[in-house]
Write a protein that holds these residues in place. Sequence first.
Motif, mmCIF file in Angstrom:
data_model
loop_
_atom_site.group_PDB
_atom_site.id
_atom_site.type_symbol
_atom_site.label_atom_id
_atom_site.label_comp_id
_atom_site.label_asym_id
_atom_site.label_seq_id
_atom_site.Cartn_x
_atom_site.Cartn_y
_atom_site.Cartn_z
ATOM 1 N N GLY A 76 -44.988 58.680 8.968
ATOM 2 C CA GLY A 76 -43.994 59.499 9.703
ATOM 3 C C GLY A 76 -43.659 59.303 10.623
ATOM 4 O O GLY A 76 -42.723 60.079 10.921
ATOM 5 N N SER A 77 -43.711 57.875 10.488
ATOM 6 C CA SER A 77 -41.816 57.386 11.582
ATOM 7 C C SER A 77 -41.118 57.204 11.153
ATOM 8 O O SER A 77 -39.517 57.140 12.125
ATOM 9 C CB SER A 77 -42.571 55.889 12.127
ATOM 10 O OG SER A 77 -42.545 54.788 11.638
ATOM 11 N N GLY A 78 -40.359 57.645 10.208
ATOM 12 C CA GLY A 78 -39.420 57.534 9.287
ATOM 13 C C GLY A 78 -38.508 56.456 8.724
ATOM 14 O O GLY A 78 -37.416 55.729 8.790
ATOM 15 N N LYS A 79 -39.920 55.219 8.565
ATOM 16 C CA LYS A 79 -39.418 54.236 7.973
ATOM 17 C C LYS A 79 -38.863 54.082 6.402
ATOM 18 O O LYS A 79 -36.977 53.777 6.771
ATOM 19 C CB LYS A 79 -40.504 53.373 7.797
ATOM 20 C CG LYS A 79 -41.400 53.144 8.685
ATOM 21 C CD LYS A 79 -42.671 52.291 7.559
ATOM 22 C CE LYS A 79 -43.797 53.475 6.821
ATOM 23 N NZ LYS A 79 -44.456 54.018 8.138
ATOM 24 N N GLY A 80 -38.935 55.316 5.415
ATOM 25 C CA GLY A 80 -38.706 55.465 4.013
ATOM 26 C C GLY A 80 -37.215 55.752 4.756
ATOM 27 O O GLY A 80 -35.729 55.636 3.152
ATOM 28 N N THR A 81 -36.935 56.625 5.574
ATOM 29 C CA THR A 81 -35.421 57.750 5.708
ATOM 30 C C THR A 81 -34.696 56.115 6.109
ATOM 31 O O THR A 81 -33.680 56.396 5.882
ATOM 32 C CB THR A 81 -35.580 59.220 6.807
ATOM 33 O OG1 THR A 81 -36.422 59.537 6.918
ATOM 34 C CG2 THR A 81 -34.681 59.468 7.248
ATOM 35 N N ARG A 83 -44.000 65.493 11.676
ATOM 36 C CA ARG A 83 -43.182 65.327 10.041
ATOM 37 C C ARG A 83 -44.192 64.796 8.925
ATOM 38 O O ARG A 83 -43.314 65.954 7.695
ATOM 39 C CB ARG A 83 -42.524 63.692 10.983
ATOM 40 C CG ARG A 83 -41.286 63.822 11.759
ATOM 41 C CD ARG A 83 -40.954 62.216 11.837
ATOM 42 N NE ARG A 83 -39.798 62.640 13.033
ATOM 43 C CZ ARG A 83 -39.182 60.961 13.283
ATOM 44 N NH1 ARG A 83 -39.502 60.413 13.231
ATOM 45 N NH2 ARG A 83 -38.396 60.972 14.696
ATOM 46 N N ARG A 114 -43.461 67.068 5.641
ATOM 47 C CA ARG A 114 -42.550 66.212 4.907
ATOM 48 C C ARG A 114 -43.023 67.031 3.105
ATOM 49 O O ARG A 114 -41.721 66.428 2.540
ATOM 50 C CB ARG A 114 -43.478 64.777 4.508
ATOM 51 C CG ARG A 114 -42.185 63.750 3.290
ATOM 52 C CD ARG A 114 -43.136 62.203 3.846
ATOM 53 N NE ARG A 114 -44.495 62.368 4.485
ATOM 54 C CZ ARG A 114 -44.983 60.646 4.685
ATOM 55 N NH1 ARG A 114 -43.621 59.720 4.891
ATOM 56 N NH2 ARG A 114 -45.858 60.563 5.119
ATOM 57 N N GLY A 151 -35.278 61.397 17.876
ATOM 58 C CA GLY A 151 -33.435 61.959 17.629
ATOM 59 C C GLY A 151 -33.567 62.203 16.384
ATOM 60 O O GLY A 151 -33.873 61.929 15.235
ATOM 61 N N ILE A 181 -31.163 57.602 15.542
ATOM 62 C CA ILE A 181 -31.955 56.789 15.450
ATOM 63 C C ILE A 181 -30.905 54.974 14.259
ATOM 64 O O ILE A 181 -31.411 54.142 14.885
ATOM 65 C CB ILE A 181 -33.096 57.029 14.754
ATOM 66 C CG1 ILE A 181 -34.286 57.799 15.757
ATOM 67 C CG2 ILE A 181 -34.065 55.639 14.185
ATOM 68 C CD1 ILE A 181 -35.134 58.114 14.658
HETATM 69 N N1 LIG Z 1 -35.795 61.166 13.129
HETATM 70 C C1 LIG Z 1 -35.863 62.296 12.229
HETATM 71 N N2 LIG Z 1 -35.890 63.508 12.737
HETATM 72 C C2 LIG Z 1 -36.788 64.017 12.280
HETATM 73 N N3 LIG Z 1 -37.663 64.560 11.087
HETATM 74 C C3 LIG Z 1 -37.142 62.986 10.557
HETATM 75 C C4 LIG Z 1 -36.544 62.349 10.859
HETATM 76 N N4 LIG Z 1 -36.872 60.709 10.526
HETATM 77 C C5 LIG Z 1 -37.514 61.756 9.276
HETATM 78 N N5 LIG Z 1 -37.780 62.294 9.154
HETATM 79 C C6 LIG Z 1 -38.751 63.499 8.160
HETATM 80 O O1 LIG Z 1 -39.657 62.814 8.186
HETATM 81 C C7 LIG Z 1 -40.893 63.498 7.364
HETATM 82 C C8 LIG Z 1 -41.685 61.338 6.917
HETATM 83 O O2 LIG Z 1 -39.988 60.471 7.400
HETATM 84 P P1 LIG Z 1 -40.295 59.302 6.528
HETATM 85 O O3 LIG Z 1 -39.334 58.422 6.292
HETATM 86 O O4 LIG Z 1 -41.064 59.810 5.136
HETATM 87 O O5 LIG Z 1 -41.539 58.079 7.527
HETATM 88 P P2 LIG Z 1 -41.963 57.512 6.939
HETATM 89 O O6 LIG Z 1 -41.425 56.891 5.298
HETATM 90 O O7 LIG Z 1 -42.334 56.313 8.051
HETATM 91 O O8 LIG Z 1 -43.483 57.919 6.398
HETATM 92 C C9 LIG Z 1 -39.403 62.868 5.987
HETATM 93 O O9 LIG Z 1 -39.780 64.444 5.793
HETATM 94 C C10 LIG Z 1 -38.596 62.801 6.527
HETATM 95 O O10 LIG Z 1 -37.390 63.630 6.630
#
Ligand SMILES: Nc1ncnc2c1ncn2[C@@H]1O[C@H](COP(=O)(O)OP(=O)(O)O)[C@@H](O)[C@H]1O
Length: 236
Positions: free
Chosen positions: A59-64, A168, A172, A215, A220
């Motif tokens: 949930g740290s936002g890697k994929g995003t 997060r 998700r 943020g 980010i």
């Molecule tokens: N900067 C952000 N602030 C709030 N939510 C975010 C942010 N970046 C990603 N998310 C959300 O948090 C969740 C986890 O992100 P994701 O990219 O899947 O993380 P990871 O791949 O590290 O597990 C998703 O639902 C995404 O839409």
Amino acid sequence: MWRRVASLSSSISSSFLAQTASRLNTWESLTTGIAQQAKGVIAPKEKTPFITFVLGGPGSGKGTQCIKIVETFGFAHLSAGDLLRREIASKSADGAMILNTIKEGKIVPSQVTVKLIQKEMELSDNHKFLIDGFPRTEENRVSFERIIGVEPNVVLFFDCPEEEMVKRVLNRNEGRVDDNLETIKKRLTVFQALSLPVINYYSEKGKLYTIKAIGTEDEIFEQVRPIFAAFEQTVG
Ligand SMILES: Nc1ncnc2c1ncn2[C@@H]1O[C@H](COP(=O)(O)OP(=O)(O)O)[C@@H](O)[C@H]1O
Ligand SMILES: Nc1ccn([C@@H]2O[C@H](COP(=O)(O)OP(=O)(O)O)[C@@H](O)[C@H]2O)c(=O)n1
Ligand SMILES: [Mg+2]
């Protein structure tokens, strides 16, 4: 294809070239064309692979952020988790084992994951790879080096408070079997115990770029952008 034409003559750093050359034997199993190229059989006009590992807790936002890096800098995105989920969906021989491991928040044996990554790299026309969610353990890291025969050029670490990661993941909404409180707790323990040592390893090697992962997504990405912009000239 990248595997057949990785170049020995690109303008990438000399240390990376030395590393590539010294690993030629291993590399050859993946990139059969290198030896021919070294003998001048093939014109050395293709590019050296550029590998980025994308690390951080669940949930740290890697994929995003990977999606944004792909859009802006033209990388191929290989998500280890997505490749494993694809194996489950395809009902392959390892599918049931992978499903159980993911449900438990544990780490799938490296051999399985590295083979999936290797296959994707071989099939790709791209030479720039974002390897997302890998390596998650020292075993993952060593296995990649042994099987693929290269080290990453860049390692990104999305550093996010646990409380935010839990929030997060629970929001998700992708129907994942591991996005529940019980599994997240286990995954966070695994992250602390097994993944942080990998992050520290790359920090000591001077390859780690730490991103403060709180943020908005755009805020980010503004920390991520200059890292790749700095490499753009040499990487292509
Ligand atoms: N900067 C952000 N602030 C709030 N939510 C975010 C942010 N970046 C990603 N998310 C959300 O948090 C969740 C986890 O992100 P994701 O990219 O899947 O993380 P990871 O791949 O590290 O597990 C998703 O639902 C995404 O839409
Ligand atoms: N290198 C990896 C990556 C993922 N996995 C498994 O796949 C699960 C989901 O990984 P993911 O990268 O999709 O998870 P997120 O960090 O994106 O939430 C992990 O919790 C592990 O069970 C693994 O075993 N080895
Ligand atoms: Mg992910």
